[in-house]
Design a protein around this motif. Structure first.
Motif, short mmCIF file in Angstrom:
data_model
loop_
_atom_site.label_atom_id
_atom_site.label_comp_id
_atom_site.label_asym_id
_atom_site.label_seq_id
_atom_site.Cartn_x
_atom_site.Cartn_y
_atom_site.Cartn_z
N GLY A 270 0.81 -1.22 0.00
CA GLY A 270 0.00 0.00 0.00
C GLY A 270 0.84 1.26 0.00
O GLY A 270 2.07 1.22 -0.18
N TRP A 271 0.18 2.39 0.21
CA TRP A 271 0.83 3.69 0.11
C TRP A 271 1.39 4.19 1.45
O TRP A 271 1.97 5.27 1.52
N GLN A 272 1.21 3.45 2.53
CA GLN A 272 1.60 3.98 3.83
C GLN A 272 3.10 4.25 3.92
O GLN A 272 3.54 5.23 4.56
N GLY A 273 3.92 3.39 3.32
CA GLY A 273 5.37 3.61 3.38
C GLY A 273 5.77 4.92 2.75
O GLY A 273 6.72 5.59 3.19
N TRP A 274 5.09 5.36 1.72
CA TRP A 274 5.38 6.63 1.05
C TRP A 274 4.80 7.80 1.83
O TRP A 274 5.48 8.80 2.07
N LEU A 275 3.56 7.64 2.28
CA LEU A 275 2.89 8.75 2.96
C LEU A 275 3.48 9.01 4.33
O LEU A 275 3.58 10.17 4.78
N GLN A 276 3.85 7.96 5.05
CA GLN A 276 4.30 8.14 6.43
C GLN A 276 5.81 8.18 6.58
O GLN A 276 6.33 8.84 7.47
N ALA A 277 6.54 7.48 5.73
CA ALA A 277 7.99 7.41 5.89
C ALA A 277 8.75 7.92 4.68
O ALA A 277 9.99 7.96 4.69
#
Length: 404
Positions: A270-277
């Motif tokens: 998903g996109w969490q690695g880009w959005l959060q980190a």
């Protein structure tokens, strides 16, 4: 001076025509049975003895050709040709069948695997000067029962007799003359019909296009012909023609799960690695499963609303930026490329001229395949380098085509 006017007349060669039909239609209950089914209505021996024909794996036809003796058959005749003899085309012969739509040829092989008829003459007790019963009289007239075939013909175990006829049927595993010798004079004789069994070797239907294939083979009947019954017994028709009609009904069916025609491309996890980190995605992808049933060759390619080189593209909302969308396919066991190699993540390209061709080794029935959609890393890096965030969208059509 006299003039002579000569008239020449040509009469058409008459003959009997019989039709042999066969069908290939894939059967989900027997996916590995890649053979034609003989759909010819049986006549003659196999109509009366279907189990025997099933055991021997042959089929039979009866055609209304009679044979009449042109002279008496003399007792103890020295030559087999002067009495009841049977030589049939027991060797394999090739014929070509042609696709009615494309003209593509395919080879069929046929051999005559059995022969029989009804032998009619005078009351056999009178011919042999009396006997205890008619079975003994028939045996005495010909030296043995018509049930027992002279070599190289072989016994089938079936026969039927009356005071003036004997019905028989023999197997013909090898080419050669099968003859009987009269032990008493026979003033006249008749064969009521021509009954023959045949074996077929048909092409691999998985390598044939859908449609009908037709062709024919002709056999000469009479002395020294393909069906040679000696010099005394003459046929009412000089020819037997077998017309072939092979019907190929292939299956190519694709089932996409509900909602599978619309999806999002996302990074792994998903996109969490880009959005959060702030970790850039390596790629954007989606694997879409489908079910495929296939019994013949087919080709695959893609069509795009917009494309670059041989791939489709998706665009940002303003239509100013476009990135490459790669499409590939993985096919289930039983489907390979033309080199026989498994199909795993095989890249598909835009346009029918760039199609990939695949073929089944057996009928594949509702087996799972996967379409892989991917925006590669270099394209993802370019998407994320833009100063303005924007959704990207586009469409791609995946085509499975059985018309090769």
């Amino acid at each position: 001076m006299k003039g002579v006017l000569l008239w020449a007349f040509a009469s058409p060669v008459m003959g009997q025509v019989a039709t042999i039909t066969a069908l290939f239609k894939p059967d989900s209950a027997h996916p590995h049975l890649n053979k034609f089914t003989n759909t010819t209505p049986p006549s003659g021996y196999c109509q009366s003895h279907p189990q025997q024909c099933e055991i021997n794996r042959f089929f039979s036809l009866q055609v209304p050709i009679q044979f009449h003796s042109r002279a008496p058959i003399l007792a103890n005749h020295a030559s087999g040709r002067q009495g009841p003899m049977f030589r049939v085309p027991a060797e394999w012969r090739d014929l070509t069948v042609i696709h009615e739509g494309t003209g593509a040829p395919q080879q069929v092989r046929i051999r005559i695997a059995g022969i029989g008829t009804r032998v009619v003459t005078d009351d056999v007790k009178k011919l042999v000067g009396g006997a205890d019963d008619y079975q003994i009289a028939h045996n005495r007239l010909w030296g043995s029962s018509w049930v027992y075939a002279p070599a190289p013909c072989q016994f089938t175990g079936n026969g039927f007799y009356s005071p003036d006829f004997y019905e028989f049927f023999w197997r013909t595993p090898y080419a050669g003359v099968c003859a009987k010798q009269a032990k008493y004079d026979v003033p006249w004789m008749r064969y009521d019909y021509l009954d023959f069994a045949y074996e077929l070797e048909t092409p691999d239907p998985l390598k044939m296009a859908s449609g009908k294939y037709t062709g024919s083979i002709s056999y000469a009947v009479g002395p020294l012909g393909d069906f040679d019954f000696g010099d005394v017994m003459l046929p009412t028709d000089p020819m037997v023609t077998l017309d072939f009609s092979l019907d190929v009904q292939h299956t190519l069916k694709i089932d996409i799960p509900p909602g599978g025609e619309k999806f999002e491309l996302v990074p792994a996890g998903g996109w969490q690695g880009w959005l959060q980190a702030g970790r850039k995605p390596v790629r954007l992808f989606r694997d879409q499963t489908f079910q495929i049933s296939a019994s013949s060759r087919f080709k695959m390619y893609i069509e795009c609303k917009r494309w670059a080189t041989l791939d489709c593209v998706i665009e940002d909302a303003a239509g100013r930026r476009a990135v490459e969308l790669q499409v590939s396919v993985s096919l289930p066991n039983g489907l390979t490329d033309l080199a026989g190699q498994p199909v795993k993540h095989r890249r598909l390209q835009a346009g029918a001229n760039n199609a990939q061709i695949f073929e089944p080794g057996f009928y594949v029935d509702s087996a799972p395949g996967v379409l892989h959609f991917e925006v590669p890393k270099n394209e993802v890096d370019w998407m994320l380098s833009a100063s303005v965030a924007s959704p990207y969208s586009g469409s791609v059509t995946v085509i499975w085509d059985s018309e090769i």
